[in-house]
Design an enzyme around this catalytic site. Structure first.
Site, PDB file in Angstrom:
ATOM      1  CD  GLU A 171       7.363  -0.798  11.945  1.00 51.82           C
ATOM      2  OE1 GLU A 171       6.979  -0.431  11.384  1.00 51.82           O
ATOM      3  OE2 GLU A 171       8.032  -1.774  11.425  1.00 51.82           O
ATOM      4  CG  ASN A 200      -0.544  -0.013   3.323  1.00 47.25           C
ATOM      5  OD1 ASN A 200       0.481  -0.429   2.528  1.00 47.25           O
ATOM      6  ND2 ASN A 200      -1.022   0.357   3.597  1.00 47.25           N
ATOM      7  CD  GLU A 206       3.742  -2.328  13.553  1.00 51.93           C
ATOM      8  OE1 GLU A 206       2.566  -1.512  13.486  1.00 51.93           O
ATOM      9  OE2 GLU A 206       4.454  -1.741  14.535  1.00 51.93           O
ATOM     10  CB  CYS A 210      -2.677  -0.213   8.373  1.00 50.48           C
ATOM     11  SG  CYS A 210      -1.171   1.272   8.234  1.00 50.48           S
TER      12      CYS A 210
HETATM   13  P1  NAD Z   1       0.342  -9.472   2.456  1.00 50.07           P
HETATM   14  O1  NAD Z   1      -0.170  -9.772   4.396  1.00 50.07           O
HETATM   15  O2  NAD Z   1      -0.970  -9.851   1.908  1.00 50.07           O
HETATM   16  O3  NAD Z   1       1.459  -9.019   2.334  1.00 50.07           O
HETATM   17  C1  NAD Z   1       2.611  -8.401   3.723  1.00 50.07           C
HETATM   18  C2  NAD Z   1       4.251  -8.676   2.797  1.00 50.07           C
HETATM   19  O4  NAD Z   1       4.462 -10.225   3.748  1.00 50.07           O
HETATM   20  C3  NAD Z   1       3.861  -9.426   0.964  1.00 50.07           C
HETATM   21  O5  NAD Z   1       5.951  -8.836   1.035  1.00 50.07           O
HETATM   22  C4  NAD Z   1       3.455 -10.890   1.010  1.00 50.07           C
HETATM   23  O6  NAD Z   1       4.751 -11.120  -0.688  1.00 50.07           O
HETATM   24  C5  NAD Z   1       4.706 -11.418   2.048  1.00 50.07           C
HETATM   25  N1  NAD Z   1       3.905 -12.515   2.682  1.00 50.07           N
HETATM   26  C6  NAD Z   1       2.576 -13.117   2.169  1.00 50.07           C
HETATM   27  N2  NAD Z   1       2.566 -14.191   2.950  1.00 50.07           N
HETATM   28  C7  NAD Z   1       3.806 -14.779   3.121  1.00 50.07           C
HETATM   29  C8  NAD Z   1       4.550 -15.388   4.749  1.00 50.07           C
HETATM   30  N3  NAD Z   1       3.695 -17.111   4.632  1.00 50.07           N
HETATM   31  N4  NAD Z   1       5.872 -15.396   4.720  1.00 50.07           N
HETATM   32  C9  NAD Z   1       6.284 -14.662   4.848  1.00 50.07           C
HETATM   33  N5  NAD Z   1       6.029 -13.767   4.322  1.00 50.07           N
HETATM   34  C10 NAD Z   1       5.067 -13.354   3.380  1.00 50.07           C
HETATM   35  O7  NAD Z   1      -0.400  -8.252   2.917  1.00 50.07           O
HETATM   36  P2  NAD Z   1      -1.007  -7.004   1.956  1.00 50.07           P
HETATM   37  O8  NAD Z   1      -2.097  -7.463   1.208  1.00 50.07           O
HETATM   38  O9  NAD Z   1       0.376  -6.465   1.397  1.00 50.07           O
HETATM   39  O10 NAD Z   1      -1.417  -5.579   2.629  1.00 50.07           O
HETATM   40  C11 NAD Z   1      -1.694  -5.328   2.563  1.00 50.07           C
HETATM   41  C12 NAD Z   1      -1.954  -5.280   4.423  1.00 50.07           C
HETATM   42  O11 NAD Z   1      -1.175  -5.021   5.274  1.00 50.07           O
HETATM   43  C13 NAD Z   1      -3.918  -5.076   5.578  1.00 50.07           C
HETATM   44  O12 NAD Z   1      -4.239  -5.854   6.084  1.00 50.07           O
HETATM   45  C14 NAD Z   1      -3.203  -3.044   6.124  1.00 50.07           C
HETATM   46  O13 NAD Z   1      -4.049  -3.107   7.323  1.00 50.07           O
HETATM   47  C15 NAD Z   1      -1.785  -4.267   6.373  1.00 50.07           C
HETATM   48  N6  NAD Z   1      -0.936  -2.615   6.526  1.00 50.07           N
HETATM   49  C16 NAD Z   1      -0.715  -2.915   7.838  1.00 50.07           C
HETATM   50  C17 NAD Z   1       0.042  -1.279   8.162  1.00 50.07           C
HETATM   51  C18 NAD Z   1       0.888  -1.061   9.692  1.00 50.07           C
HETATM   52  O14 NAD Z   1       1.329  -0.535   9.895  1.00 50.07           O
HETATM   53  N7  NAD Z   1       0.089  -1.533  11.005  1.00 50.07           N
HETATM   54  C19 NAD Z   1       0.765  -0.782   7.413  1.00 50.07           C
HETATM   55  C20 NAD Z   1       0.362  -0.957   6.098  1.00 50.07           C
HETATM   56  C21 NAD Z   1      -0.234  -2.033   5.510  1.00 50.07           C
END
Ligand code: NAD
Length: 481
Positions: A462, A149, A247, A281
């Site tokens: 963080e 995002n 996060e 997020c």
């Molecule tokens: P996602 O969990 O699908 O993927 C995030 C990252 O994790 C990607 O690089 C992905 O390739 C990797 N990943 C996926 N499966 C994995 C596994 N089994 N092992 C290791 N790595 C793996 O999330 P997304 O769809 O990319 O992002 C959206 C989500 O992120 C939303 O839920 C949003 O709320 C959250 N988000 C949170 C914050 C925060 O600071 N709390 C900030 C931004 C986004």
């Protein structure tokens, strides 16, 4: 466009020569490829990082910081190109990438180049008995995994504190938006990082990401992404006692009291609902409004949302672009259908659209800003993260009910409170079960402050020295006097 891995200072494809498609969400078209890396690339990069660790950890802090500052200079020098790449890869308006994503990525690097030079550890004197001092040692090889995002913004937020504190890094950006991290990888050598210190590998989370977090030589995982992925990573790494910073998702409430500055609350709530197509997020996806001003606030917000034009992300005047992928678009649309089946009334939006008069964009992934009312606080749409330009609006009677509704969530990332009553602002903030509260504002970020959520929104913090503490291990030395 061909994205490559950076392993031990060398830009290379996956050894399998397998590739994944890169899609431009504004066109709905493939425009390049990225390596579909696997356990071979994890092995190579972790091994390079392990070999580089001893010397990098022993490098004076000032020199590590200088590498980071030079990398920041290169981001600054290439800011326009990075903003364009971010917008193309993610679908976000170029104005947002140019004013938020890329400047913040540069700031993250500069902030930690400076912060590490002010990072101190403690000593405890037991008069006449002993002197304790606490060393903070780097952990070794750490994994940094980031989402799509805010691609470069969140990627740099992790790798900067990890590297300046003396760790070697294997980073994995999202496979959906890998381009700006790839561009950064082309400057790592020029910035002066020795080979192997900073590696970036690309591919699917379920393949290369999974292999990375499982690798026995990875001592810590800093992850930002979805709650389900975070839970999976925790289940794999916790039994190995790896350090974890998670996060995760959110379902943030915006609480609007009748004594607020109405226009301020209105324009900021519009932004906190739909900025980056609602894919931050920290976006407020549950808008709670005191009953006495509910109809006026709702109508004014709907009127403003209806005026928001979805446009070409590359047009500098566009405020709302495309959502990141066709899968994500479908997931958001399914949530809107769910809202209808749960009795929600769609006040505006509710479906796909495409920028007016631009037929070449008609296959892009555009969703209208959508506001829904009439849903109960417990229904799925008010409980599950949507992560798109879709918000619900609900009235509340009094402070007690507002707090009950806001805290009625498994998530606990952030909240906004709108009131001119300072005592109430403090009372409500301290009762909110979130890691972050904004009063009469949204998204003002001081990089020195702790950032993160409670409940299912994550573990750890963080920001500021918190991240430097995460990426170092304290060791107490006790000397008898
Ligand atoms: P996602 O969990 O699908 O993927 C995030 C990252 O994790 C990607 O690089 C992905 O390739 C990797 N990943 C996926 N499966 C994995 C596994 N089994 N092992 C290791 N790595 C793996 O999330 P997304 O769809 O990319 O992002 C959206 C989500 O992120 C939303 O839920 C949003 O709320 C959250 N988000 C949170 C914050 C925060 O600071 N709390 C900030 C931004 C986004």
């Amino acid at each position: 466009m061909k994205v490559l891995n950076l392993i031990n200072g060398v830009l290379s494809p996956a050894s399998s020569n397998k590739w994944l498609d890169l899609t431009n969400p504004s066109l709905g078209k493939v425009y390049g490829q990225l390596p579909r890396s696997g356990s071979d690339e994890v092995e190579l990069s972790v091994s390079a990082a392990s070999s580089a660790f001893k010397s990098w950890a022993a490098t004076p802090v000032g020199e590590r910081a200088a590498c980071m500052s030079r990398l920041a200079d290169l981001v600054q020098k290439n800011a326009d190109m990075l903003a364009e790449a971010e917008s193309r890869d993610n679908g976000k308006p170029i104005s947002l990438a140019a004013t938020v994503d890329i400047p913040r990525a540069e700031k993250n690097l500069r902030f930690y180049a400076s912060a590490i030079q002010h990072f101190a550890s403690e000593s405890h004197l037991m008069e006449g008995v002993a002197l304790n001092y606490t060393l903070r040692k780097p952990l070794g090889v750490v994994a940094c995994i980031s989402p799509w995002n805010l691609p470069l913004y969140l990627f740099t937020w992790k790798i900067a504190p990890a590297l300046v504190s003396g760790n070697c890094v294997v980073a994995k950006p999202s496979e959906i938006t890998p381009v700006t991290a790839y561009l950064l990888s082309t400057w790592v050598k020029e910035a002066g990082f020795p080979d192997g210190v900073f590696n970036i590998i690309h591919g699917l989370g379920s393949e290369v990401g999974d292999a990375l977090v499982r690798h026995p030589k990875i001592s810590a995982v800093s992850f930002t992404g979805g709650t389900t992925t975070g839970a999976h990573i925790a289940s794999v790494t916790a039994p190995k006692f790896k350090k974890l910073s998670l996060e995760l998702g959110g379902k943030n409430a915006a609480i609007i009291f009748s004594d607020c500055d109405f226009n301020d609350a209105l324009s900021t709530t519009l932004l906190s609902s739909f900025a980056n197509q609602g894919q931050i997020c920290l976006c407020g996806s549950r808008i709670l409004v005191e009953k006495s001003i509910y109809p006026r606030f709702r109508d004014a917000l709907v009127a403003k949302a209806k005026k928001m034009k979805v446009g070409d992300p590359m047009d500098p005047s566009t405020k709302m672009g495309a959502v990141v992928s066709s899968d994500h678009r479908d997931k958001i649309l399914a949530s809107i259908e769910l809202a209808k089946s749960e009795g929600g009334k769609i006040l505006c939006g509710g479906g796909t659209t495409s920028p007016e008069g631009l037929p070449h964009l008609e296959n892009g992934y555009y969703i209208q800003p959508t506001i829904i009312e009439g849903l109960s606080p417990n229904c799925r749409v008010n409980q599950e993260e949507i992560f798109g330009p879709v918000v619900t609006i609900q009235p509340f009677e009094n402070e007690e009910e507002a707090l009950e509704m806001a805290n009625n969530s498994v998530y606990g990332l952030a909240a906004t409170v709108w009131t001119n009553d300072l005592k109430r602002a403090h009372r409500v903030s301290s009762e909110l079960e979130t890691g972050i509260v904004w009063v009469n504002c949204w998204l003002i970020r001081d990089l020195r402050t702790p950032f993160g959520g409670v409940k299912s929104s994550g573990v750890g913090r963080e920001g500021g020295f918190e991240a430097l503490q995460f990426f170092t291990e304290p060791q107490n030395v006790c000397i008898k006097l």
